[in-house]
Write a protein that holds these residues in place. Structure first.
Motif, mmCIF file in Angstrom:
data_model
loop_
_atom_site.group_PDB
_atom_site.id
_atom_site.type_symbol
_atom_site.label_atom_id
_atom_site.label_comp_id
_atom_site.label_asym_id
_atom_site.label_seq_id
_atom_site.Cartn_x
_atom_site.Cartn_y
_atom_site.Cartn_z
ATOM 1 N N LYS A 169 -9.672 -0.566 -2.081
ATOM 2 C CA LYS A 169 -10.098 0.448 -0.707
ATOM 3 C C LYS A 169 -9.262 1.247 0.628
ATOM 4 C CE LYS A 169 -14.227 -1.124 0.303
ATOM 5 N NZ LYS A 169 -14.973 -2.923 1.291
ATOM 6 N N ALA A 170 -8.480 0.178 0.586
ATOM 7 C CA ALA A 170 -7.612 0.438 1.789
ATOM 8 C C ALA A 170 -5.842 1.926 1.435
ATOM 9 C CB ALA A 170 -6.642 -0.811 2.057
ATOM 10 N N GLU A 171 -5.779 1.595 0.092
ATOM 11 C CA GLU A 171 -5.051 2.877 -0.565
ATOM 12 C C GLU A 171 -5.828 4.127 -0.494
ATOM 13 O OE1 GLU A 171 -2.336 3.220 -1.836
ATOM 14 O OE2 GLU A 171 -1.168 1.063 -2.528
ATOM 15 N N LYS A 172 -7.342 4.025 -0.759
ATOM 16 C CA LYS A 172 -8.066 5.134 -0.615
ATOM 17 C C LYS A 172 -7.622 5.737 0.574
ATOM 18 C CE LYS A 172 -12.384 7.113 -1.784
ATOM 19 N NZ LYS A 172 -13.704 6.442 -2.729
ATOM 20 N N ILE B 112 -10.081 -0.358 8.999
ATOM 21 C CA ILE B 112 -10.479 -1.295 7.899
ATOM 22 C C ILE B 112 -9.742 -2.108 7.903
ATOM 23 C CG2 ILE B 112 -11.053 0.880 6.735
ATOM 24 C CD1 ILE B 112 -9.726 -0.099 4.309
ATOM 25 N N ASP B 113 -9.850 -3.843 7.605
ATOM 26 C CA ASP B 113 -8.768 -4.919 7.578
ATOM 27 C C ASP B 113 -9.095 -4.932 5.513
ATOM 28 O OD1 ASP B 113 -8.930 -5.199 9.494
ATOM 29 O OD2 ASP B 113 -11.001 -6.467 9.851
ATOM 30 N N ILE B 114 -8.060 -5.677 5.244
ATOM 31 C CA ILE B 114 -7.624 -6.380 3.591
ATOM 32 C C ILE B 114 -8.045 -7.631 4.172
ATOM 33 C CG2 ILE B 114 -6.344 -6.923 1.790
ATOM 34 C CD1 ILE B 114 -4.732 -4.553 2.849
ATOM 35 N N ASP B 115 -9.990 -8.101 3.173
ATOM 36 C CA ASP B 115 -9.964 -9.644 3.364
ATOM 37 C C ASP B 115 -10.272 -10.829 1.721
ATOM 38 O OD1 ASP B 115 -9.601 -10.047 6.287
ATOM 39 O OD2 ASP B 115 -12.023 -9.293 6.674
ATOM 40 N N HIS B 116 -10.664 -9.167 1.360
ATOM 41 C CA HIS B 116 -10.684 -9.465 -0.464
ATOM 42 C C HIS B 116 -9.658 -8.376 -1.462
ATOM 43 C CE1 HIS B 116 -13.963 -12.042 1.237
ATOM 44 N NE2 HIS B 116 -14.890 -10.881 1.725
ATOM 45 N N ALA B 117 -10.168 -8.854 -2.227
ATOM 46 C CA ALA B 117 -9.219 -8.425 -3.847
ATOM 47 C C ALA B 117 -9.503 -6.584 -3.465
ATOM 48 C CB ALA B 117 -9.299 -9.085 -4.802
ATOM 49 N N GLU B 118 -10.753 -6.361 -3.101
ATOM 50 C CA GLU B 118 -11.239 -4.740 -3.761
ATOM 51 C C GLU B 118 -10.830 -4.318 -2.651
ATOM 52 O OE1 GLU B 118 -15.627 -5.790 -1.741
ATOM 53 O OE2 GLU B 118 -15.740 -5.879 -3.878
ATOM 54 N N LEU C 124 0.935 -1.506 0.390
ATOM 55 C CA LEU C 124 -0.113 0.058 0.115
ATOM 56 C C LEU C 124 0.818 1.164 -0.080
ATOM 57 C CD1 LEU C 124 -2.437 -1.272 2.817
ATOM 58 C CD2 LEU C 124 -2.156 -1.264 0.143
ATOM 59 N N GLN C 125 1.154 2.072 -0.802
ATOM 60 C CA GLN C 125 1.211 3.292 -0.925
ATOM 61 C C GLN C 125 3.065 2.766 -0.986
ATOM 62 O OE1 GLN C 125 0.270 5.312 2.069
ATOM 63 N NE2 GLN C 125 -1.512 6.607 1.231
ATOM 64 N N GLY C 126 3.067 1.431 -1.569
ATOM 65 C CA GLY C 126 4.851 1.235 -1.597
ATOM 66 C C GLY C 126 5.290 0.347 -0.946
#
Length: 232
Positions: A224-227, A214-220, A28-30
């Protein structure tokens, strides 16, 4: 103060959706999310950072070993059935001081986290749990509090006092690890049941609100996390 990261999950949902990168190394953000956490923890004066990964993560292990040359990282490699078991596998590294624990995919704004850690360091409570009223979780754990933000219950379903859900950031004192040992000896499973036992045992737990976690559970969730991170 000690910090810890649970990164022992398999990331199966992401893999099934075509994401082949191990979850801890998703950028995320590199920056890989696990390295982002390590650097944030160091900004908060971490004395040690204990991390558990599973045995099927050679790429993550290699990355952590590189980070060990720069940061005080302790690595445990073990397959565990739940986050509660992962915490228990780390517990021998966390005794003797208060500590903050997160899961590897827990994303938050760093300024809110800094305020949370400062509040926890100054608090006389037995624990301080991050909570949020932003609900974007498949199985949220609802948190009930009194008027002074002392936690009175953790619930699978919302009640009349459930304004918040658990944010997956746990600030705890060593007493919590004794209760964790009891849970393990009694066959109790799942992190949420451990949290319930903390309340039942009379620990003074305080809720600390975050605007969003927020969590990262799915590709989408990656976009969303980057935003989300770009909002600061």
């Amino acid at each position: 103060m000690k910090f810890a990261i649970i990164a022992a999950g398999e990331g199966s949902r992401l893999a099934n959706e075509g994401i082949k990168t191990p979850k801890p190394l998703i950028e995320l953000q590199g920056t890989p999310i696990i390295e982002r956490l390590v650097r944030i923890f160091m900004h908060q004066g971490a004395s040690t950072i204990s991390i558990i990964i599973n045995e099927e993560q050679p790429a993550t292990l290699a990355r952590l070993k590189k980070l060990q040359t720069e940061f005080p990282i302790e690595i445990v490699v073990r397959n565990t059935p739940s986050s509660m078991h992962s915490l228990h596998a780390l517990s021998h590294l966390l005794r003797g001081d208060r500590f903050c624990l997160t899961t590897v995919d827990t994303l938050f704004h760093e300024d809110e986290f800094a305020a949370y850690i400062q509040a926890f360091k100054q608090s006389s409570a037995d624990g301080m749990m991050a909570v949020t009223d932003y609900i974007d979780d498949e199985k949220p754990l609802y948190v009930e509090t009194d008027s002074n933000m002392h936690i009175t219950a953790f619930c699978d379903k919302p009640g009349t006092e459930s304004k918040y859900i658990s944010g997956g950031i746990y600030g705890l004192t060593p007493r919590a690890l004794d209760i964790l040992d009891e849970c393990m000896s009694q066959g109790i499973e799942r992190m949420r049941n451990f949290q319930r036992r903390l309340v039942e045992s009379g620990m003074n737990l305080v809720a600390c609100p975050f605007s969003k976690i927020i969590d990262i559970d799915h590709a989408e969730d990656i976009a969303k996390a980057e935003k989300f991170l770009s909002e600061r």
